[in-house]
Design an enzyme around this catalytic site. Structure first.
Site, PDB file in Angstrom:
ATOM      1  N   HIS A   1     -63.155  56.044 -23.694  1.00  0.00           N
ATOM      2  CA  HIS A   1     -63.913  55.176 -22.786  1.00  0.00           C
ATOM      3  C   HIS A   1     -63.768  53.689 -23.128  1.00  0.00           C
ATOM      4  O   HIS A   1     -64.286  52.835 -22.406  1.00  0.00           O
ATOM      5  CB  HIS A   1     -65.388  55.613 -22.697  1.00  0.00           C
ATOM      6  CG  HIS A   1     -66.259  55.176 -23.835  1.00  0.00           C
ATOM      7  ND1 HIS A   1     -66.648  56.022 -24.840  1.00  0.00           N
ATOM      8  CD2 HIS A   1     -66.817  53.982 -24.114  1.00  0.00           C
ATOM      9  CE1 HIS A   1     -67.417  55.357 -25.694  1.00  0.00           C
ATOM     10  NE2 HIS A   1     -67.531  54.116 -25.279  1.00  0.00           N
TER      11      HIS A   1
ATOM     12  N   ASP B   1     -63.611  62.529 -25.194  1.00  0.00           N
ATOM     13  CA  ASP B   1     -63.615  61.064 -25.305  1.00  0.00           C
ATOM     14  C   ASP B   1     -62.843  60.637 -26.556  1.00  0.00           C
ATOM     15  O   ASP B   1     -63.430  60.253 -27.569  1.00  0.00           O
ATOM     16  CB  ASP B   1     -65.083  60.584 -25.361  1.00  0.00           C
ATOM     17  CG  ASP B   1     -65.208  59.083 -25.242  1.00  0.00           C
ATOM     18  OD1 ASP B   1     -64.216  58.423 -24.875  1.00  0.00           O
ATOM     19  OD2 ASP B   1     -66.318  58.566 -25.511  1.00  0.00           O
TER      20      ASP B   1
ATOM     21  N   GLY C   1     -70.761  48.573 -28.734  1.00  0.00           N
ATOM     22  CA  GLY C   1     -69.752  47.876 -29.535  1.00  0.00           C
ATOM     23  C   GLY C   1     -69.301  48.685 -30.741  1.00  0.00           C
ATOM     24  O   GLY C   1     -68.329  48.341 -31.399  1.00  0.00           O
TER      25      GLY C   1
ATOM     26  N   SER D   1     -68.658  51.984 -30.346  1.00  0.00           N
ATOM     27  CA  SER D   1     -67.849  53.069 -29.784  1.00  0.00           C
ATOM     28  C   SER D   1     -66.464  53.085 -30.400  1.00  0.00           C
ATOM     29  O   SER D   1     -65.887  52.035 -30.662  1.00  0.00           O
ATOM     30  CB  SER D   1     -67.683  52.881 -28.276  1.00  0.00           C
ATOM     31  OG  SER D   1     -68.866  53.173 -27.619  1.00  0.00           O
ATOM     32  N   GLY D   2     -65.926  54.271 -30.595  1.00  0.00           N
ATOM     33  CA  GLY D   2     -64.566  54.385 -31.116  1.00  0.00           C
ATOM     34  C   GLY D   2     -64.499  54.412 -32.627  1.00  0.00           C
ATOM     35  O   GLY D   2     -63.482  54.781 -33.199  1.00  0.00           O
TER      36      GLY D   2
END
Ligand SMILES: *[C@@H]1O[C@H](CO)[C@@H](O)[C@H](O)[C@H]1NC(C)=O
Ligand SMILES: *[C@@H]1O[C@H](CO)[C@@H](O)[C@H](O)[C@H]1NC(C)=O
Length: 271
Positions: free
Chosen positions: A84, A126, A216, A218-219
């Site tokens: 995402h 994701d 912020g 995410s990932g």
């Protein structure tokens, strides 16, 4: 009852009232952004600043030179992050070797490998691999982290951690320095009770405890015993501070066939 005198006042002194509104607006724009006391405002949420370069696999994923997501090196040429974090057609860059986001080296992305089963609404699958233009050079500040070797459950109550440059509170600003917090794996059945059909027990894992992640982050990686087992995926909307539902991560080990396929494709390309 109380509104009556106010309405009268408004009719009698419209000029003064509009001045007051303007000055209040001015005050709001001139005041510095409200922050909480520093003891509360340390965190990813409730976290602490990481020791500089203690997580040399951490990268910042950026759009127009602005941090949008975290990610982590899983080999000398691949960064793992959340699907995402990418919108079709855009160009992302990767900053490696940073503690403060002002530092670090910027690298270009050669290929975006988005998981073919990624669903933007449900956030199923994701996960994304970014293939860097050039290989990173291993150093004290830059290195990659292991991922699981086979698909195996992450035990409930395991002590893990998550790191990122994201917001420290729901309404707060992003962090310039890398922050981290310890989290505890939550039993998958318990997590499914919280999130219901949104939660996939085979493809997701959730964690909680005294802190968590926010916009912020995410990932970024969920790290247990120095192995990256999850990718920061989603949490409750507009409530990072004290969520009533646990943080959800993509469970990496479920995706090993796809990951090996992407890695294998590169090997063939180089032969
Ligand atoms: C960031 O870079 C500056 C200038 O190169 C250096 O002085 C500073 O120590 C660096 N900070 C970190 C945290 O690496
Ligand atoms: C952060 O700490 C506060 C106070 O202990 C707590 O109420 C809140 O739930 C914590 N936030 C997270 C995300 O765990």
């Amino acid at each position: 009852m109380e509104t009556v005198p106010n309405e009268k006042g408004l009719q009698q002194k419209p000029f003064q009232n509009s001045i007051m509104i303007v000055s209040v607006l001015l005050l709001v724009t001139l005041l510095p952004y409200p922050t909480l006391p520093s003891s509360v405002n340390v965190g990813i949420v409730n976290g602490t600043e990481a020791m500089p370069h203690s997580r040399p696999y951490m990268v910042s994923i950026q759009r127009n030179n602005k941090h949008i997501c975290g990610g982590f090196l899983v080999s000398e040429q691949f960064v793992m992050t959340a699907a995402h974090c990418y919108k079709a057609g855009e160009i992302l860059t990767v900053v490696v070797g940073a503690h403060d986001l002002k530092n670090g080296s910027r690298m270009a992305v050669k290929f975006y490998h988005i998981h073919p089963g990624y669903e933007s609404k449900s956030l199923l699958n994701d996960i994304m691999l970014l293939q860097l233009n050039v290989k990173v050079k291993e150093s004290k500040k830059v290195n990659w982290i292991s991922i699981p070797k086979k698909d195996k459950d992450i035990k409930a109550n395991a002590k893990c951690s998550v790191a990122g440059w994201g917001r420290k509170t729901t309404a707060g600003t992003a962090s310039a320095k890398l922050m981290e917090v310890d989290v505890t794996i939550i039993d998958k059945k318990a997590c499914q009770k919280y999130w219901r059909e949104t939660f996939s027990t085979s493809r997701m894992v959730c964690a909680g405890g005294r802190g968590g992640f926010c916009q912020g982050d995410s990932g970024g990686p969920l790290v247990c015993n120095k192995v990256a087992v999850g990718v920061v995926s989603f949490t409750q909307k507009n409530n990072c501070d004290s969520p009533t539902l646990p943080n959800v991560y993509t469970r990496i080990s479920k995706f090993l066939p796809w990951i090996n396929c992407v890695f294998g494709g590169v090997k063939q390309e180089l032969d």
